[in-house]
Write a protein that holds these residues in place. Sequence first.
Motif, PDB file in Angstrom:
ATOM      1  N   ASP A  53      18.538  -6.624 -28.437  1.00 47.04           N
ATOM      2  CA  ASP A  53      18.475  -8.059 -28.144  1.00 47.04           C
ATOM      3  C   ASP A  53      18.814  -8.350 -26.682  1.00 47.04           C
ATOM      4  OD1 ASP A  53      17.758  -8.589 -30.731  1.00 47.04           O
ATOM      5  OD2 ASP A  53      19.810  -9.001 -31.408  1.00 47.04           O
ATOM      6  N   PHE A  60      15.981  -7.087 -24.347  1.00 46.04           N
ATOM      7  CA  PHE A  60      14.825  -7.995 -24.242  1.00 46.04           C
ATOM      8  C   PHE A  60      15.153  -9.209 -23.370  1.00 46.04           C
ATOM      9  CE2 PHE A  60      13.172  -5.948 -28.213  1.00 46.04           C
ATOM     10  CZ  PHE A  60      11.947  -5.561 -27.681  1.00 46.04           C
ATOM     11  N   LYS A  61      16.388  -9.688 -23.496  1.00 46.54           N
ATOM     12  CA  LYS A  61      16.811 -10.819 -22.684  1.00 46.54           C
ATOM     13  C   LYS A  61      16.842 -10.443 -21.210  1.00 46.54           C
ATOM     14  CE  LYS A  61      20.485 -14.271 -22.250  1.00 46.54           C
ATOM     15  NZ  LYS A  61      21.824 -14.707 -22.748  1.00 46.54           N
ATOM     16  N   MET A  99      15.075  -8.170 -19.780  1.00 50.57           N
ATOM     17  CA  MET A  99      13.714  -7.953 -19.302  1.00 50.57           C
ATOM     18  C   MET A  99      13.090  -9.243 -18.791  1.00 50.57           C
ATOM     19  SD  MET A  99      12.372  -5.268 -22.213  1.00 50.57           S
ATOM     20  CE  MET A  99      10.643  -5.421 -21.748  1.00 50.57           C
ATOM     21  N   SER A 100      13.453 -10.359 -19.416  1.00 53.31           N
ATOM     22  CA  SER A 100      12.904 -11.640 -18.965  1.00 53.31           C
ATOM     23  C   SER A 100      13.700 -12.214 -17.791  1.00 53.31           C
ATOM     24  CB  SER A 100      12.898 -12.645 -20.116  1.00 53.31           C
ATOM     25  OG  SER A 100      14.217 -12.841 -20.606  1.00 53.31           O
ATOM     26  N   GLU A 101      15.010 -11.945 -17.763  1.00 55.39           N
ATOM     27  CA  GLU A 101      15.850 -12.505 -16.702  1.00 55.39           C
ATOM     28  C   GLU A 101      15.810 -11.676 -15.428  1.00 55.39           C
ATOM     29  OE1 GLU A 101      19.712 -12.728 -18.405  1.00 55.39           O
ATOM     30  OE2 GLU A 101      19.276 -14.506 -19.617  1.00 55.39           O
ATOM     31  N   GLU A 102      15.895 -10.344 -15.567  1.00 51.47           N
ATOM     32  CA  GLU A 102      15.982  -9.466 -14.403  1.00 51.47           C
ATOM     33  C   GLU A 102      14.619  -8.987 -13.921  1.00 51.47           C
ATOM     34  OE1 GLU A 102      18.706  -8.762 -12.808  1.00 51.47           O
ATOM     35  OE2 GLU A 102      20.229  -9.532 -14.185  1.00 51.47           O
ATOM     36  N   ALA A 103      13.609  -9.062 -14.787  1.00 50.05           N
ATOM     37  CA  ALA A 103      12.267  -8.582 -14.467  1.00 50.05           C
ATOM     38  C   ALA A 103      12.291  -7.173 -13.903  1.00 50.05           C
ATOM     39  CB  ALA A 103      11.574  -9.534 -13.477  1.00 50.05           C
ATOM     40  N   TYR A 160      11.722   0.631 -17.254  1.00 52.20           N
ATOM     41  CA  TYR A 160      12.749   0.697 -18.292  1.00 52.20           C
ATOM     42  C   TYR A 160      12.407   1.806 -19.259  1.00 52.20           C
ATOM     43  CZ  TYR A 160       9.253  -2.507 -20.211  1.00 52.20           C
ATOM     44  OH  TYR A 160       8.075  -3.099 -20.575  1.00 52.20           O
TER      45      TYR A 160
END
Length: 319
Positions: A305, A308-309, A311-315, A319
């Motif tokens: 979880d 995935f968070k 991945m959207s915040e840190e771009a 990975y």
Amino acid sequence: EFRTPLTMISGPVTQLCESPKIEGENKQLLYIVQRSVGRMLRLVNQLMDFNKLENDTLKLRVKRTDIISQLQRFVDIFRINANEKGIALNTYGLEDTFLMWLDVDKLDKIVGNLLSNALKFTPNGGKVELCFDVITREEAARLFTLTDKDIDTQYVKVAVADSGNGIPEEQLEKVFERYYQLDNQSKGTYNWGTGIGLYYARSLALLHHGYLKAGNRTEGSGAVFTLLLPVNDLSYTPEECTLPEEEQNKAFPIQTEEQYQLENTESIRQQKQTLLVVDDDTEVAHYLKALLSPIYKIVCRFDADSAFKAMSEEAPTSY
């Protein structure tokens, strides 16, 4: 569960072994630790492979490889133990190169078991021999009972011989039974929990569409184990043949000690690619962060979880 802490020992110890700041007796002690950890990892991997063999889920992955260079590498590993026991470890037929379709990992485990047994049953001052040869199908058929599925025209033969007591004729097949062990190559017993080495080796040979048998020297005393493997890709399914892999150090570069520079400024950090490391073991994640942070901006997460968070915040770039 066993592999993770062993990997955490193996990684830092390997780095310390490569450090020019450590030398002399301390370096030799580190090499002993490194070899021992490597052996423990191999044993754990063998147990995992053994379980996959039992469940028929172990996969074969062959690629075009120089088998002679691989055999030379295997022998070099065992030469240290041979020297310590005063055993002569001789090789024949490894002077050139020979390309064939091969699963290096499976060959490593087969030959490793054979050399380990040969050294175990050879007395001090004895000799162990590894012989390599390329033979035709007709020659292979005189050594093994081939079937219609054995369609290759060329085979490699690898023979490992020791100068121990040899194996009684009536036990030449029994030594490949699961949990069966020979006591000093004479008296056989079933030993639960051990005695899987030759059973494992033959199972891997069969998986590789090959054969493995036991015999005795025709001159002098000692056992001889003969491995037969097909040479060409026609012996393997498309799923078993792998494409050439890009070298890891090119696909995923890790900075060497000589290149290492501590980079603390924010401007330099912003130039780095972002790498997301996800592992539920915090020790593994932090070790990877320490290893990779000279090159990448590392973001660590310990569950799906939060990964995935991130991945959207840190771009992250990777990975």
